[in-house]
Design a protein around this motif. Structure first.
Motif, mmCIF file in Angstrom:
data_model
loop_
_atom_site.group_PDB
_atom_site.id
_atom_site.type_symbol
_atom_site.label_atom_id
_atom_site.label_comp_id
_atom_site.label_asym_id
_atom_site.label_seq_id
_atom_site.Cartn_x
_atom_site.Cartn_y
_atom_site.Cartn_z
ATOM 1 N N VAL A 105 23.968 -30.026 -9.345
ATOM 2 C CA VAL A 105 25.197 -29.457 -9.895
ATOM 3 C C VAL A 105 26.347 -30.398 -9.596
ATOM 4 N N ASN A 106 27.484 -30.179 -10.282
ATOM 5 C CA ASN A 106 28.638 -31.055 -10.132
ATOM 6 C C ASN A 106 29.238 -30.899 -8.731
ATOM 7 N N PRO A 107 29.187 -31.948 -7.893
ATOM 8 C CA PRO A 107 29.674 -31.816 -6.523
ATOM 9 C C PRO A 107 31.188 -31.627 -6.448
ATOM 10 N N ILE A 108 31.906 -32.219 -7.392
ATOM 11 C CA ILE A 108 33.368 -32.137 -7.335
ATOM 12 C C ILE A 108 33.840 -30.710 -7.605
ATOM 13 N N GLU A 109 33.169 -30.021 -8.506
ATOM 14 C CA GLU A 109 33.509 -28.612 -8.743
ATOM 15 C C GLU A 109 33.296 -27.781 -7.480
ATOM 16 N N LYS A 110 32.219 -28.059 -6.750
ATOM 17 C CA LYS A 110 31.941 -27.333 -5.513
ATOM 18 C C LYS A 110 32.998 -27.636 -4.447
ATOM 19 N N ILE A 111 33.408 -28.897 -4.377
ATOM 20 C CA ILE A 111 34.441 -29.280 -3.412
ATOM 21 C C ILE A 111 35.739 -28.547 -3.702
ATOM 22 N N LEU A 112 36.144 -28.537 -4.972
ATOM 23 C CA LEU A 112 37.398 -27.888 -5.340
ATOM 24 C C LEU A 112 37.368 -26.392 -5.016
ATOM 25 N N GLU A 113 36.219 -25.782 -5.200
ATOM 26 C CA GLU A 113 36.077 -24.363 -4.842
ATOM 27 C C GLU A 113 36.223 -24.168 -3.325
ATOM 28 N N THR A 114 35.627 -25.069 -2.562
ATOM 29 C CA THR A 114 35.622 -24.930 -1.106
ATOM 30 C C THR A 114 37.017 -25.110 -0.507
ATOM 31 N N VAL A 115 37.805 -26.039 -1.050
ATOM 32 C CA VAL A 115 39.114 -26.365 -0.444
ATOM 33 C C VAL A 115 40.289 -25.807 -1.237
ATOM 34 N N VAL A 154 40.324 -39.242 -2.611
ATOM 35 C CA VAL A 154 39.652 -40.007 -3.664
ATOM 36 C C VAL A 154 38.150 -39.800 -3.506
ATOM 37 N N LEU A 155 37.508 -39.340 -4.577
ATOM 38 C CA LEU A 155 36.074 -39.039 -4.535
ATOM 39 C C LEU A 155 35.325 -39.922 -5.525
ATOM 40 N N ASP A 156 34.130 -40.317 -5.165
ATOM 41 C CA ASP A 156 33.252 -41.005 -6.103
ATOM 42 C C ASP A 156 32.913 -40.042 -7.232
ATOM 43 N N SER A 157 33.121 -40.462 -8.468
ATOM 44 C CA SER A 157 32.981 -39.535 -9.599
ATOM 45 C C SER A 157 31.548 -39.061 -9.802
ATOM 46 N N THR A 194 28.925 -38.988 -7.097
ATOM 47 C CA THR A 194 28.359 -38.314 -5.922
ATOM 48 C C THR A 194 29.301 -37.282 -5.305
ATOM 49 N N GLY A 195 30.591 -37.418 -5.564
ATOM 50 C CA GLY A 195 31.570 -36.543 -4.928
ATOM 51 C C GLY A 195 31.924 -36.968 -3.517
ATOM 52 N N LEU A 196 31.309 -38.039 -3.014
ATOM 53 C CA LEU A 196 31.581 -38.485 -1.648
ATOM 54 C C LEU A 196 32.993 -39.063 -1.544
ATOM 55 N N PRO A 197 33.714 -38.756 -0.461
ATOM 56 C CA PRO A 197 35.079 -39.264 -0.304
ATOM 57 C C PRO A 197 35.103 -40.761 -0.035
ATOM 58 N N ILE A 198 36.166 -41.413 -0.489
ATOM 59 C CA ILE A 198 36.355 -42.849 -0.311
ATOM 60 C C ILE A 198 37.620 -43.059 0.512
ATOM 61 N N THR A 199 37.514 -43.793 1.622
ATOM 62 C CA THR A 199 38.667 -44.040 2.482
ATOM 63 C C THR A 199 39.553 -45.136 1.892
ATOM 64 N N THR A 200 40.751 -45.292 2.455
ATOM 65 C CA THR A 200 41.661 -46.319 1.934
ATOM 66 C C THR A 200 41.048 -47.710 2.069
ATOM 67 N N VAL A 220 37.479 -39.765 -8.882
ATOM 68 C CA VAL A 220 38.277 -38.583 -9.204
ATOM 69 C C VAL A 220 39.244 -38.377 -8.038
ATOM 70 N N VAL A 221 40.523 -38.263 -8.360
ATOM 71 C CA VAL A 221 41.543 -38.019 -7.338
ATOM 72 C C VAL A 221 41.868 -36.530 -7.360
ATOM 73 N N ILE A 222 41.820 -35.900 -6.174
ATOM 74 C CA ILE A 222 42.097 -34.468 -6.088
ATOM 75 C C ILE A 222 43.271 -34.210 -5.153
ATOM 76 N N GLY A 223 43.918 -33.062 -5.316
ATOM 77 C CA GLY A 223 44.999 -32.636 -4.451
ATOM 78 C C GLY A 223 44.657 -31.298 -3.812
ATOM 79 N N ILE A 224 45.058 -31.119 -2.547
ATOM 80 C CA ILE A 224 44.731 -29.907 -1.791
ATOM 81 C C ILE A 224 46.003 -29.425 -1.087
#
Length: 364
Positions: A224-234, A300-303, A305-311, A321-325
């Protein structure tokens, strides 16, 4: 109370990298340190703050410096033990437990590595709910808790004891010392009683990190789409989808500073996004509008895998994909915004919550 083993560390490391908003140190280094310590000394006890006696002495464990330095100078773990032992000697009291100073990549993992070696518990709280670049940028500062006495230690065996007039001076003096000590140090500061942590800290942050990491892991397993799951979680928002076309990054005054530029893809085709950072991401804006600003979280997430990318991990050509929380409410107070808002970092803009910016962008 529960025991934390290898799988929990793996999940927390991913969640910590996301909440670290690009900073907080390399999560891979921190994860390896925690896993090695747990393998050698056994599982670590994680306590809810309410399980800790009010009068117990608790101290966050952390690393200070530019994240880029840690790629070449990984800590051994001895630095943190030396810092904690010297702080105990100075205070004349044993430290009951430790916790992360921030929800950052390496800084969320260091407490587990230290706790395993010292045989003390980790407490599920931190002082930011995300990562920030300066020492006074913690909820403890907002509540008048002193950063000093503080011990900083480097890998060569040097230590320094700081006693300052306020936490801003702690940042200034410790930052200067850190540069002379090779660009990164281990810290023992913000010692406090557990009753103060319960009042001032942001609780259940390690639980949230674990939930984020677990959601990404299970998304891959369940296809399933990991980014959708992340957005739901946070409770976050997707801000921009694009490809990195330029990265200007340098280590300056003890920080990793720079700008990453993204070329829009799919619904953002034809737009460019600039992401400005100082260890952590601070401002996300296109030519037309600001999408998110500190103290709200930008990740910043890998589009794929959804894994976060550090600076320090942003690379030319990466599709992201850039997200805001939304940040913790403590940062949306007058003192919170003065401490970590856009004006503090030199951006001439009034703080606007990310949910309001998203709503404004949708309705325009």
């Amino acid at each position: 109370m529960r025991k934390i083993g290898k799988q929990e560390i793996e999940d927390m490391a991913i969640g910590a990298a996301l909440l670290g908003t690009g900073g907080g140190g390399d999560p891979y280094i921190g994860k390896l340190m925690a896993l090695q310590a747990i393998e050698e000394y056994g599982e670590v006890i994680l306590l809810d703050p309410e399980e800790v006696p009010d009068d117990a002495l608790v101290v966050p464990s952390s690393m200070m410096g530019a994240p880029t330095v840690m790629l070449e100078k990984a800590p051994s773990g001895e630095e943190a033990i030396r810092a904690f032992n010297q702080l105990e000697e100075y205070l004349g009291e044993k430290i009951y437990g430790t916790f992360p100073i921030e929800a950052g990549g390496v800084n969320s993992m260091l407490p587990f590595a230290l706790a395993a070696r010292l045989g003390i518990p980790v407490i599920d709280a931190d002082g930011m709910g995300r990562a920030f670049p300066e020492l006074q940028m913690v909820t403890f500062y907002l509540d008048g808790i002193s950063a000093t006495p503080a011990i900083i230690a480097d890998e060569k065996g040097n230590t320094a004891l700081l006693s300052t007039i306020d936490n801003v001076w702690t940042e200034r003096i410790a930052r200067s010392a850190t540069i002379q000590m090779g660009g990164s140090v281990m810290c023992a500061m913000y010692s406090m009683k557990a009753k103060d942590l319960k009042k001032s800290g942001i609780t259940n942050i390690l639980k949230l990190e674990e939930e984020i990491g677990k959601s990404i892991r299970l998304a891959k397993i369940n296809n399933v789409n990991p980014i959708e799951k992340i957005l739901e979680t946070v409770n976050g928002f997707e801000l921009f989808k694009g490809k990195v076309i330029d990265i200007d990054r340098k280590t300056e005054s003890g920080f990793a500073k720079g700008v990453a530029t993204f070329e829009g893809l799919e619904q953002n085709k034809g737009e460019n996004l600039k992401l400005r950072f100082q260890n952590e991401h601070l401002i996300a804006q296109t030519n037309e509008k600001v999408l998110c600003m500190t103290p709200d979280l930008i990740a910043v997430l890998d589009s794929e895998t959804g894994l976060p990318i550090t600076t320090e991990g942003i690379r030319y050509g990466s599709r992201c994909v850039v997200i805001g929380i939304p940040c913790h409410p403590k940062w949306r107070t007058e003192k919170g915004i003065a401490t970590v808002g856009p004006n503090y970092f030199g951006y001439d803009m009034a703080y606007t919550p990310v949910e309001d910016l998203v709503k404004k962008g949708v309705t325009q």
